[in-house]
Design an enzyme around this catalytic site. Structure first.
Site, PDB file in Angstrom:
ATOM      1  N   ASN A   1      -2.031  -7.282   8.964  1.00  0.00           N
ATOM      2  CA  ASN A   1      -2.718  -8.073   7.937  1.00  0.00           C
ATOM      3  C   ASN A   1      -1.862  -8.108   6.666  1.00  0.00           C
ATOM      4  O   ASN A   1      -2.280  -7.744   5.586  1.00  0.00           O
ATOM      5  CB  ASN A   1      -4.122  -7.518   7.652  1.00  0.00           C
ATOM      6  CG  ASN A   1      -4.966  -8.548   6.915  1.00  0.00           C
ATOM      7  OD1 ASN A   1      -5.454  -8.307   5.827  1.00  0.00           O
ATOM      8  ND2 ASN A   1      -5.082  -9.715   7.479  1.00  0.00           N
TER       9      ASN A   1
ATOM     10  N   HIS B   1       0.429  -8.739   3.483  1.00  0.00           N
ATOM     11  CA  HIS B   1       0.355  -9.479   2.222  1.00  0.00           C
ATOM     12  C   HIS B   1       1.678  -9.290   1.481  1.00  0.00           C
ATOM     13  O   HIS B   1       2.604  -8.625   1.995  1.00  0.00           O
ATOM     14  CB  HIS B   1      -0.846  -9.012   1.394  1.00  0.00           C
ATOM     15  CG  HIS B   1      -0.919  -7.532   1.234  1.00  0.00           C
ATOM     16  ND1 HIS B   1       0.024  -6.809   0.536  1.00  0.00           N
ATOM     17  CD2 HIS B   1      -1.805  -6.623   1.715  1.00  0.00           C
ATOM     18  CE1 HIS B   1      -0.285  -5.533   0.569  1.00  0.00           C
ATOM     19  NE2 HIS B   1      -1.388  -5.371   1.295  1.00  0.00           N
ATOM     20  N   ALA B   2       1.741  -9.802   0.240  1.00  0.00           N
ATOM     21  CA  ALA B   2       3.009  -9.772  -0.504  1.00  0.00           C
ATOM     22  C   ALA B   2       3.525  -8.345  -0.713  1.00  0.00           C
ATOM     23  O   ALA B   2       4.740  -8.129  -0.816  1.00  0.00           O
ATOM     24  CB  ALA B   2       2.830 -10.468  -1.845  1.00  0.00           C
ATOM     25  N   GLY B   3       2.609  -7.365  -0.766  1.00  0.00           N
ATOM     26  CA  GLY B   3       3.022  -5.965  -0.919  1.00  0.00           C
ATOM     27  C   GLY B   3       3.864  -5.530   0.277  1.00  0.00           C
ATOM     28  O   GLY B   3       4.927  -4.913   0.121  1.00  0.00           O
ATOM     29  N   HIS B   4       3.400  -5.857   1.491  1.00  0.00           N
ATOM     30  CA  HIS B   4       4.175  -5.489   2.690  1.00  0.00           C
ATOM     31  C   HIS B   4       5.512  -6.236   2.722  1.00  0.00           C
ATOM     32  O   HIS B   4       6.543  -5.661   3.082  1.00  0.00           O
ATOM     33  CB  HIS B   4       3.404  -5.864   3.968  1.00  0.00           C
ATOM     34  CG  HIS B   4       2.106  -5.162   4.161  1.00  0.00           C
ATOM     35  ND1 HIS B   4       0.883  -5.774   4.014  1.00  0.00           N
ATOM     36  CD2 HIS B   4       1.836  -3.879   4.519  1.00  0.00           C
ATOM     37  CE1 HIS B   4      -0.083  -4.920   4.269  1.00  0.00           C
ATOM     38  NE2 HIS B   4       0.464  -3.757   4.569  1.00  0.00           N
TER      39      HIS B   4
ATOM     40  N   GLN C   1      -6.416   7.838  12.062  1.00  0.00           N
ATOM     41  CA  GLN C   1      -6.537   8.034  10.611  1.00  0.00           C
ATOM     42  C   GLN C   1      -7.826   7.464  10.043  1.00  0.00           C
ATOM     43  O   GLN C   1      -8.015   7.447   8.832  1.00  0.00           O
ATOM     44  CB  GLN C   1      -5.313   7.477   9.881  1.00  0.00           C
ATOM     45  CG  GLN C   1      -5.164   5.969   9.900  1.00  0.00           C
ATOM     46  CD  GLN C   1      -3.830   5.526   9.305  1.00  0.00           C
ATOM     47  OE1 GLN C   1      -2.793   5.655   9.928  1.00  0.00           O
ATOM     48  NE2 GLN C   1      -3.853   4.987   8.100  1.00  0.00           N
TER      49      GLN C   1
ATOM     50  N   GLY D   1       4.740   2.157   0.560  1.00  0.00           N
ATOM     51  CA  GLY D   1       4.285   1.645  -0.732  1.00  0.00           C
ATOM     52  C   GLY D   1       3.799   2.762  -1.649  1.00  0.00           C
ATOM     53  O   GLY D   1       3.168   3.727  -1.202  1.00  0.00           O
TER      54      GLY D   1
ATOM     55  N   GLN E   1      -0.253   9.379   0.176  1.00  0.00           N
ATOM     56  CA  GLN E   1       0.363   9.218   1.496  1.00  0.00           C
ATOM     57  C   GLN E   1       1.883   9.353   1.394  1.00  0.00           C
ATOM     58  O   GLN E   1       2.508  10.073   2.183  1.00  0.00           O
ATOM     59  CB  GLN E   1      -0.012   7.843   2.060  1.00  0.00           C
ATOM     60  CG  GLN E   1       0.775   7.435   3.301  1.00  0.00           C
ATOM     61  CD  GLN E   1       0.267   6.154   3.925  1.00  0.00           C
ATOM     62  OE1 GLN E   1      -0.754   6.144   4.573  1.00  0.00           O
ATOM     63  NE2 GLN E   1       0.988   5.052   3.749  1.00  0.00           N
TER      64      GLN E   1
ATOM     65  N   SER F   1      -4.883  -4.905   2.137  1.00  0.00           N
ATOM     66  CA  SER F   1      -5.527  -5.646   3.231  1.00  0.00           C
ATOM     67  C   SER F   1      -7.038  -5.611   3.059  1.00  0.00           C
ATOM     68  O   SER F   1      -7.743  -6.518   3.488  1.00  0.00           O
ATOM     69  CB  SER F   1      -5.149  -5.032   4.573  1.00  0.00           C
ATOM     70  OG  SER F   1      -3.746  -5.081   4.712  1.00  0.00           O
TER      71      SER F   1
HETATM   72  O1  PAF Z   1      -0.131   2.743   4.939  1.00  0.00           O
HETATM   73  C1  PAF Z   1      -0.457   2.357   6.092  1.00  0.00           C
HETATM   74  O2  PAF Z   1      -0.601   1.156   6.369  1.00  0.00           O
HETATM   75  C2  PAF Z   1      -0.679   3.381   7.190  1.00  0.00           C
HETATM   76  O3  PAF Z   1      -1.283   4.517   6.694  1.00  0.00           O
HETATM   77  C3  PAF Z   1       0.590   3.711   7.975  1.00  0.00           C
HETATM   78  C4  PAF Z   1       1.641   4.383   7.103  1.00  0.00           C
HETATM   79  C5  PAF Z   1       1.173   2.460   8.606  1.00  0.00           C
HETATM   80  C6  PAF Z   1       0.257   4.709   9.102  1.00  0.00           C
HETATM   81  O4  PAF Z   1      -0.659   4.164  10.007  1.00  0.00           O
END
Ligand code: PAF
Length: 282
Positions: free
Chosen positions: A28, A30-33, A57, A149, A155, A188
């Site tokens: 999903n 977006h511009a961040g990814h 998770q 990010g 994280q 997202s």
């Molecule tokens: O930041 C995320 O999107 C998730 O936590 C990651 C790092 C892809 C692990 O599932």
């Protein structure tokens, strides 16, 4: 751009690559990814993006089932910016113990104590799930560089620790948070909001900016500042999980002597939980 679903095929595709930049995502995009992928491209010859909604998770009452899955649109975006490989495994491919119904990952990473604080309070087990899937993905992709990010500050902190503790030869690069014009951090989960809620959601970042401003003006009563911000948001229809000022280096509660700080927040607007942070110097 290749789209690969199996671990064996991915390993085969990467076997002669010695400069791999990796961006793990849950899709999903977006511009961040996109910004993270562009960073990876600057640091490596071959860019791999994984798209995997990791069940490990998510807590039992969280949005695993409804989490947006938009593989086709994601691949179009990644192709347009010149990613080389999308790795999009299914749950059974990633977790050998998956019996089609439940997940019994019998061996997981036990993250550091900081994983029980901040987001770990309302999401117990979340960072164990993140660290476990990231280690698995690292072992599968074997990148030289991986990009995460800063929006997920805790994280990022835990992943850096994972790399250090397990002696992984991977350079971790942090990508700035991309924001809407309103200041709302791209996520997202913003897709869950109505237009009205999306406008209101920008309040979270505004509150953090006020705290940063006040600290930079010399106010060092971190507790009073964060309590007041929580009160304001709670009075305005939010349910705040936490707002806190921490050392940006250790994530320990900020002390007067700290100069590199981060103010972090998590709060619910309606049923959507948002996180945001600002790291700053004083
Ligand atoms: O930041 C995320 O999107 C998730 O936590 C990651 C790092 C892809 C692990 O599932």
């Amino acid at each position: 751009m290749q789209i690969i679903h199996s671990i064996a095929e991915l390993r085969h595709a990467l076997k002669n690559q010695s400069s791999i930049g990796f961006v793990p995502t849950m899709g999903n995009l977006h511009a961040g990814h996109i910004h993270l992928v562009e960073l990876a491209k600057q640091h490596a010859k071959c860019t791999v993006v994984s798209i995997f909604v990791n069940p490990l998770q998510f807590g039992v009452n969280e949005d695993l089932a409804s989490y947006p899955r938009t593989l086709e649109a994601d691949c179009e975006k990644l192709n347009a910016i010149g990613a080389d490989i999308v790795f999009a495994p299914d749950v059974a491919e990633m977790y050998a113990d998956f019996d089609g119904v439940s997940l019994n990952q019998s061996m997981t990473i036990s993250p550091p104590l900081i994983a029980t604080e901040l987001c770990g309070v309302s999401r117990p087990g979340h960072f164990a799930g993140v660290a476990t899937v990231v280690l698995k993905l690292f072992n599968i992709v074997m990148p030289q560089v991986a990009v995460f990010g800063i929006k997920d500050f805790q994280q990022l902190f835990i992943i850096k620790d994972l790399v250090k503790q397990f002696n992984l030869p991977i350079e971790i690069i942090a990508g700035e948070t991309m924001r809407e014009a309103s200041g709302l951090a791209m996520s997202s989960r913003n897709g869950y909001f109505s237009d009205e809620q999306k406008t209101k959601a920008a309040q979270l970042q505004q509150c953090l900016k006020h705290i940063v401003h006040d600290i930079q003006q010399g106010n060092d009563d971190f507790n009073a500042l964060t309590q007041a911000a929580m009160q304001t948001l709670n009075n305005d229809g939010w349910q705040v999980d936490y707002i806190t000022v921490r050392s940006a280096l250790t994530l320990a509660p900020a002390t007067i002597g700290d100069t590199q700080l981060v103010v972090l927040a998590a709060a619910r607007l309606g049923s959507t939980r948002l996180i945001d942070n600002i790291d700053f110097l004083r």
